[in-house]
Design an enzyme around this catalytic site. Structure first.
Site, PDB file in Angstrom:
ATOM      1  N   PHE A 107       0.812  -1.217   0.000  1.00 29.03           N
ATOM      2  CA  PHE A 107       0.000   0.000   0.000  1.00 29.03           C
ATOM      3  C   PHE A 107       0.844   1.266   0.000  1.00 29.03           C
ATOM      4  CE2 PHE A 107       0.930   0.083   4.486  1.00 29.03           C
ATOM      5  CZ  PHE A 107       0.703   1.385   4.909  1.00 29.03           C
ATOM      6  N   LYS A 108       2.081   1.161   0.418  1.00 33.85           N
ATOM      7  CA  LYS A 108       2.899   2.360   0.537  1.00 33.85           C
ATOM      8  C   LYS A 108       3.285   2.947  -0.821  1.00 33.85           C
ATOM      9  CE  LYS A 108       4.133   1.284   5.197  1.00 33.85           C
ATOM     10  NZ  LYS A 108       5.140   1.064   6.242  1.00 33.85           N
ATOM     11  N   ASP A 109       3.012   2.203  -1.897  1.00 31.03           N
ATOM     12  CA  ASP A 109       3.181   2.785  -3.232  1.00 31.03           C
ATOM     13  C   ASP A 109       2.297   4.012  -3.414  1.00 31.03           C
ATOM     14  OD1 ASP A 109       5.109   1.032  -4.345  1.00 31.03           O
ATOM     15  OD2 ASP A 109       3.570  -0.472  -4.735  1.00 31.03           O
ATOM     16  N   THR A 138       7.874   0.376   3.638  1.00 28.59           N
ATOM     17  CA  THR A 138       8.143   1.784   3.340  1.00 28.59           C
ATOM     18  C   THR A 138       9.410   1.932   2.500  1.00 28.59           C
ATOM     19  OG1 THR A 138       7.012   2.719   5.248  1.00 28.59           O
ATOM     20  CG2 THR A 138       8.804   4.001   4.352  1.00 28.59           C
TER      21      THR A 138
END
Length: 429
Positions: A107-109, A138
């Site tokens: 999800f950190k994209d 991250t």
């Protein structure tokens, strides 16, 4: 829009977007937040979400970053979000928002790619060092988000031996302007070192540094966008309007972004803070006592955070009132045995392979009877050993991850020592 530190209660030190982004951490040690929280039109959000995620995200971004040229901002958003997002019905009316279809399968994209493109526009080619601590995803997202960005060098600190092989491969195989440091310590040590560098005024006079963790405004704000998309997709799927949203949490930037979205107009019945054994926030929600402590290592390693930085933003969003924060959130936590059991249950019941972090979200949704969706934060293949242990099945590697695992890795060992990190940063010039 101006931005202030969470600790600047008198609003004496306003900053523009570029100042706040490139400082990362405010001079007083606080985290940057917007001077006001704009309201968005939820029907407009729903219409744009049907068109594309990027169109919807550009609308929300323009509302809260109104000091950027709208055409430049729209271009950056569309360049960042060229990958899918999906609300998936796992079974029995259980929904998860899959946020792991980007280039690093986490999800950190969503935050890192946005930050890379917008920071590149704001930076104008000047020399900048991006400094980030990571407990897992991250680092890889930031590395890929900034890889090849002109004038930007990225220094990533990760705890040696405490990230998955795939996570390490994603951070250490890019080369170029990416400098991974494997630290002899925990994520909390890495985070402490980063914060010490930002408090070192002598260093900052010589080296222009900014953060890329969720403490950075440009990483934090875009995490609010996908909550709007998840709401729109869930409303289309169910005909309901106020979901429960379960957020697997470590450093709590993700949940703080959801709380921000709620204040921008997002209809949410309740948020659930779901954690592994590092249950600092769920404990606070139960007892009213906030007790940061050293993190413990778990199978859901990206959530191994004992002193979450974004708790300060969560409090700010509640006017500094701990009891208001306790009223807004529900808490849930579970240990490794439960996480593996939940992964096995999802596979046995629904044929669905989940990574450990997302399984915590599923567990919270089941335990609390949540009517809405949980966030799935990473692709199951990034945690193949855990999936194999929990289910007996193999999570097929996406071709991009398979190719990455074959590349040569480069990283530098470092003690959990501020002097050593300072010397390295100065050696970069």
């Amino acid at each position: 829009m101006k931005y202030y530190s969470t600790r600047d209660t008198g609003r004496r030190s306003p900053c523009g977007l570029d100042e706040a982004a490139f400082m990362g951490l405010a001079p007083d040690g606080g985290l940057f937040v917007p001077e006001r929280i704009p309201q968005v039109d939820m029907e407009r959000v729903a219409q744009l979400a049907e068109r594309s995620y990027a169109d919807m995200a550009a609308y929300v971004a323009a509302a809260i970053m109104d000091d950027m040229d709208p055409d430049m901002l729209r271009g950056a958003v569309h360049a960042a979000y060229d990958f899918p997002i999906s609300l998936h019905e796992v079974g029995d009316g259980l929904y998860t928002l899959e946020l792991f279809h980007g280039p690093t399968f986490a999800f950190k994209d969503f935050g890192a790619r946005f930050m890379g493109r917008v920071a590149g526009l704001l930076n104008g080619g000047r020399q900048l060092t991006v400094l980030a601590a990571t407990s897992g995803d991250t680092g890889s997202a930031v590395a890929h988000g900034f890889s090849g960005v002109e004038g930007v060098r990225v220094v990533i600190l990760y705890p040696e031996g405490k990230v998955s092989p795939l996570q390490e491969a994603q951070m250490t195989t890019l080369g170029g302007n990416i400098h991974p440091l494997r630290v002899d310590g925990t994520f909390d040590d890495c985070q402490r070192l980063v914060k010490e560098m930002f408090r070192d005024e002598a260093l900052r006079r010589r080296v222009r540094i900014t953060s890329a963790n969720s403490i950075n405004l440009l990483r934090w704000l875009p995490q609010s966008f996908y909550y709007f998309y998840g709401w729109a997709a869930w409303r289309r799927a169910t005909g309901c309007d106020e979901p429960d949203v379960v957020v697997p949490s470590g450093n709590y930037g993700n949940l703080a972004a959801g709380m921000l979205a709620r204040r921008m107009g997002l209809p949410v019945r309740r948020f659930v803070a779901a954690s592994n054994a590092n249950d600092v926030v769920p404990e606070f929600l139960r007892t009213g006592v906030y007790r940061p402590r050293p993190s413990v290592r778990t199978v859901a390693n990206a959530m191994d955070v004992g002193a979450p930085s974004n708790f300060e933003r969560m409090l700010w969003l509640c006017g500094g009132d701990p009891e208001a924060l306790r009223r807004e959130l529900c808490g849930f936590s579970c240990g490794d045995d439960d996480i593996l059991s939940l992964m096995g249950e999802m596979h046995a019941r629904y044929g669905y392979l989940s990574d450990p972090h997302s399984a915590v979200g599923y567990g919270a949704a089941r335990a609390l009877g949540a009517d809405g969706f949980w966030l799935s934060t990473a692709h199951a293949a990034k945690f193949g050993d855990a999936v194999r242990c929990a289910t007996g099945a193999e999570a097929p590697l996406p071709p991009a991850l398979e190719a990455m695992m074959r590349r040569e890795r480069h990283s530098r060992p470092m003690a959990a020592d501020a002097v050593a990190l300072r010397e390295f940063l100065m050696s970069l010039g």
